[in-house]
Scaffold this motif. Structure first.
Motif, PDB file in Angstrom:
ATOM      1  N   LEU B 108      91.558  53.752  -6.053  1.00  0.00           N
ATOM      2  CA  LEU B 108      92.875  54.156  -6.504  1.00  0.00           C
ATOM      3  C   LEU B 108      93.835  54.496  -5.692  1.00  0.00           C
ATOM      4  N   GLY B 109      93.139  55.287  -4.621  1.00  0.00           N
ATOM      5  CA  GLY B 109      94.101  55.508  -3.298  1.00  0.00           C
ATOM      6  C   GLY B 109      94.747  57.075  -3.441  1.00  0.00           C
ATOM      7  N   GLY B 110      93.720  57.726  -4.541  1.00  0.00           N
ATOM      8  CA  GLY B 110      94.342  58.990  -4.658  1.00  0.00           C
ATOM      9  C   GLY B 110      93.948  59.342  -6.139  1.00  0.00           C
ATOM     10  N   ARG B 111      94.566  60.605  -6.531  1.00  0.00           N
ATOM     11  CA  ARG B 111      94.519  60.883  -8.071  1.00  0.00           C
ATOM     12  C   ARG B 111      95.770  61.484  -8.679  1.00  0.00           C
ATOM     13  N   ILE B 112      96.139  61.403  -9.845  1.00  0.00           N
ATOM     14  CA  ILE B 112      97.376  61.783 -10.337  1.00  0.00           C
ATOM     15  C   ILE B 112      97.539  63.478 -10.121  1.00  0.00           C
ATOM     16  N   SER B 113      98.689  63.679  -9.508  1.00  0.00           N
ATOM     17  CA  SER B 113      98.754  65.020  -8.973  1.00  0.00           C
ATOM     18  C   SER B 113     100.405  65.360  -9.170  1.00  0.00           C
ATOM     19  N   PRO B 114     100.915  65.749 -10.288  1.00  0.00           N
ATOM     20  CA  PRO B 114     102.318  65.712 -10.035  1.00  0.00           C
ATOM     21  C   PRO B 114     103.096  66.751  -9.024  1.00  0.00           C
ATOM     22  N   ILE B 115     102.262  67.816  -8.783  1.00  0.00           N
ATOM     23  CA  ILE B 115     102.791  68.723  -7.755  1.00  0.00           C
ATOM     24  C   ILE B 115     102.847  67.949  -6.409  1.00  0.00           C
ATOM     25  N   ASP B 116     101.912  67.116  -6.117  1.00  0.00           N
ATOM     26  CA  ASP B 116     102.363  66.411  -4.870  1.00  0.00           C
ATOM     27  C   ASP B 116     102.995  65.073  -5.234  1.00  0.00           C
ATOM     28  N   GLY B 117     103.705  64.957  -6.299  1.00  0.00           N
ATOM     29  CA  GLY B 117     104.638  64.074  -6.445  1.00  0.00           C
ATOM     30  C   GLY B 117     103.756  62.578  -6.523  1.00  0.00           C
ATOM     31  N   ILE B 118     102.533  62.669  -7.021  1.00  0.00           N
ATOM     32  CA  ILE B 118     101.763  61.495  -7.087  1.00  0.00           C
ATOM     33  C   ILE B 118     101.483  61.022  -8.570  1.00  0.00           C
ATOM     34  N   GLY B 119     102.243  60.160  -9.301  1.00  0.00           N
ATOM     35  CA  GLY B 119     102.124  59.785 -10.634  1.00  0.00           C
ATOM     36  C   GLY B 119     101.151  58.671 -10.619  1.00  0.00           C
ATOM     37  N   PRO B 120     100.965  58.053 -11.810  1.00  0.00           N
ATOM     38  CA  PRO B 120     100.142  56.765 -12.107  1.00  0.00           C
ATOM     39  C   PRO B 120     100.489  55.684 -11.361  1.00  0.00           C
ATOM     40  N   ASN B 121     102.106  55.689 -11.190  1.00  0.00           N
ATOM     41  CA  ASN B 121     102.533  54.281 -10.551  1.00  0.00           C
ATOM     42  C   ASN B 121     102.438  54.377  -8.935  1.00  0.00           C
ATOM     43  N   GLU B 122     102.125  55.701  -8.467  1.00  0.00           N
ATOM     44  CA  GLU B 122     101.739  55.604  -6.926  1.00  0.00           C
ATOM     45  C   GLU B 122     100.400  55.200  -6.730  1.00  0.00           C
ATOM     46  N   LEU B 123      99.430  54.862  -7.799  1.00  0.00           N
ATOM     47  CA  LEU B 123      98.050  54.603  -7.642  1.00  0.00           C
ATOM     48  C   LEU B 123      97.960  53.217  -8.164  1.00  0.00           C
ATOM     49  N   HIS B 124      96.568  52.550  -7.632  1.00  0.00           N
ATOM     50  CA  HIS B 124      96.346  51.562  -8.122  1.00  0.00           C
ATOM     51  C   HIS B 124      95.677  51.416  -9.575  1.00  0.00           C
ATOM     52  N   ILE B 125      96.592  51.634 -10.563  1.00  0.00           N
ATOM     53  CA  ILE B 125      95.821  51.767 -11.785  1.00  0.00           C
ATOM     54  C   ILE B 125      96.225  50.467 -12.736  1.00  0.00           C
ATOM     55  N   ALA B 143      84.322  57.672 -10.824  1.00  0.00           N
ATOM     56  CA  ALA B 143      83.769  58.622  -9.799  1.00  0.00           C
ATOM     57  C   ALA B 143      84.682  59.294  -8.947  1.00  0.00           C
ATOM     58  N   LEU B 144      85.695  59.983  -9.648  1.00  0.00           N
ATOM     59  CA  LEU B 144      86.468  60.625  -9.105  1.00  0.00           C
ATOM     60  C   LEU B 144      86.046  62.353  -8.857  1.00  0.00           C
ATOM     61  N   SER B 145      86.985  62.922  -8.134  1.00  0.00           N
ATOM     62  CA  SER B 145      86.394  64.160  -8.090  1.00  0.00           C
ATOM     63  C   SER B 145      86.746  65.076  -9.151  1.00  0.00           C
ATOM     64  N   ASN B 146      85.930  66.211  -9.135  1.00  0.00           N
ATOM     65  CA  ASN B 146      85.937  66.829 -10.340  1.00  0.00           C
ATOM     66  C   ASN B 146      86.719  68.122 -10.574  1.00  0.00           C
ATOM     67  N   THR B 147      87.967  67.645 -10.578  1.00  0.00           N
ATOM     68  CA  THR B 147      89.064  68.538 -10.390  1.00  0.00           C
ATOM     69  C   THR B 147      90.097  68.334 -11.571  1.00  0.00           C
ATOM     70  N   MET B 148      91.055  69.375 -11.833  1.00  0.00           N
ATOM     71  CA  MET B 148      92.019  69.111 -12.745  1.00  0.00           C
ATOM     72  C   MET B 148      92.700  67.646 -12.810  1.00  0.00           C
ATOM     73  N   GLU B 149      93.086  67.329 -11.214  1.00  0.00           N
ATOM     74  CA  GLU B 149      93.841  66.069 -11.035  1.00  0.00           C
ATOM     75  C   GLU B 149      92.763  64.910 -11.335  1.00  0.00           C
ATOM     76  N   GLY B 150      91.507  65.039 -10.874  1.00  0.00           N
ATOM     77  CA  GLY B 150      90.556  64.169 -11.138  1.00  0.00           C
ATOM     78  C   GLY B 150      90.399  63.717 -12.469  1.00  0.00           C
ATOM     79  N   ASP B 151      90.234  65.074 -13.481  1.00  0.00           N
ATOM     80  CA  ASP B 151      89.858  64.799 -14.946  1.00  0.00           C
ATOM     81  C   ASP B 151      91.283  64.039 -15.581  1.00  0.00           C
ATOM     82  N   THR B 152      92.382  64.385 -15.072  1.00  0.00           N
ATOM     83  CA  THR B 152      93.879  64.062 -15.576  1.00  0.00           C
ATOM     84  C   THR B 152      93.803  62.368 -15.332  1.00  0.00           C
ATOM     85  N   THR B 153      93.316  62.163 -14.089  1.00  0.00           N
ATOM     86  CA  THR B 153      93.493  60.600 -13.640  1.00  0.00           C
ATOM     87  C   THR B 153      92.365  59.839 -14.743  1.00  0.00           C
TER      88      THR B 153
END
Lengths: 202, 202
Positions: B108-125, B143-153
């Motif tokens: 994906l190149g990351g996970r959705i994280s509005p705080i860091d300005g990373i929305g779905p369009n910034e990732l390879h979704i 197999a994303l990391s087990n965090t808020m952002e991972g769960d959101t993604t």
């Protein structure tokens, strides 16, 4: 590790050749570089190559330098009658950072260590002795590390300088400023007592 | 720090720009490079520049690659009906190192994280969803990391895939192999109990 890219594998291998950097750190650094603007990696690469190719050592004190004579040796504000003998370039920086020393340096490039095959001829001792015999030097300060090899090197140089009218001193060893007595090792504490200095009201 | 050489200062500055490397370590590395044969520094510099300039990403899974399609996607031995969704290249390596997975990946190149300005369009979704709709994919493993952002993604992708005939699973969380119960945090231990699996005699 399972690299999907030969280029990445190479980069990681080269980075992990640096001391203290393992494969995992190397991978982290390589992937970090990938995210940087292109110019930055080239800047890093260029500065390393230029540094390696163009750096020279001062002809007088053997310190690292961009010019034939280093800034310290060339400065008119430094006292050429005092020379501080150190092992390597990092020691010069450490002493310079204190802002307490105004003489010149002489970088030996190591210390006498027969086990590692380093004898007096591998070090810049001859040029120090030559400098001492020229007459301007009034004091030589030994600032080598406090080990068997350091002491051997000190003694060897001391012997070479015998008969010359030069004060030879060595940097003081003692408890670090701010350290507590009870946690200091006994050798250091012993030296601190032995080499006690007159009390001064500051 | 008090450098007697501009070249050294530059090299130290550039090295210390790397993450986790301070000025002191940078100085140590620079002085280490100085002692290496000339070729080695150029090799390091070249491999970094080549790596940065020539590396590409796989068109299919966005993994790091030397070629348009990465080794994993191009392999006939991998099962193209299973796709493991990961955040970045290092996760691919980590899973490859286990030797337990035979499907393809999607980085994906990351996970959705509005705080860091990373929305779905910034990732390879979008490309993942497109792939899923083509029909060959039977299972997608998160197999994303087990965090808020991972769960959101996870949730976002899950929503995008709704209505498709694809099994969606996520990697198991639980006590690490070899770990002791009493030292495990309660969330992990709770999950381990909740997601218990049939006992198998090995």
């Amino acid at each position: 590790m399972n690299f999907s890219s030969k280029l990445l594998e190479n980069a990681v291998y080269e980075i992990s050749q640096l001391p203290g950097i393992g494969k995992r750190t190397a991978l982290r650094l390589a992937l970090h570089l990938l995210k940087q603007p292109n110019g930055q990696v080239e800047q890093l690469a260029n500065s390393l190559v230029r540094f390696r190719n163009e750096i020279t050592y001062c002809k007088n004190c053997h310190n690292i330098s961009d010019t034939e004579i280093c800034e310290i040796c060339a400065s008119f504000n430094r006292d050429p009658s005092v020379i501080c003998v150190v092992e390597d370039v990092r020691d010069v920086m450490a002493i310079e950072n204190t802002g307490q020393y105004n003489g010149l340096y002489h970088v030996l490039g190591g210390r006498i260590s027969p086990i590692d095959g380093i004898g007096p001829n591998e070090l810049h001792i001859a040029s120090l002795v030559k400098k001492a015999k020229e007459g301007t030097v009034k004091e030589i300060i030994f600032a080598l590390s406090n080990t068997m090899e350091g002491d051997t090197t000190n003694f060897y140089i001391f012997k070479q300088l015998e008969g010359l009218d030069i004060t030879i001193s060595t940097i003081a060893r003692g408890i670090s400023v701010g350290d507590e007595l009870e946690y200091t090792d006994e050798v250091t504490l012993g030296r601190s007592i032995l080499h006690r200095i007159p009390f001064e009201v500051q």
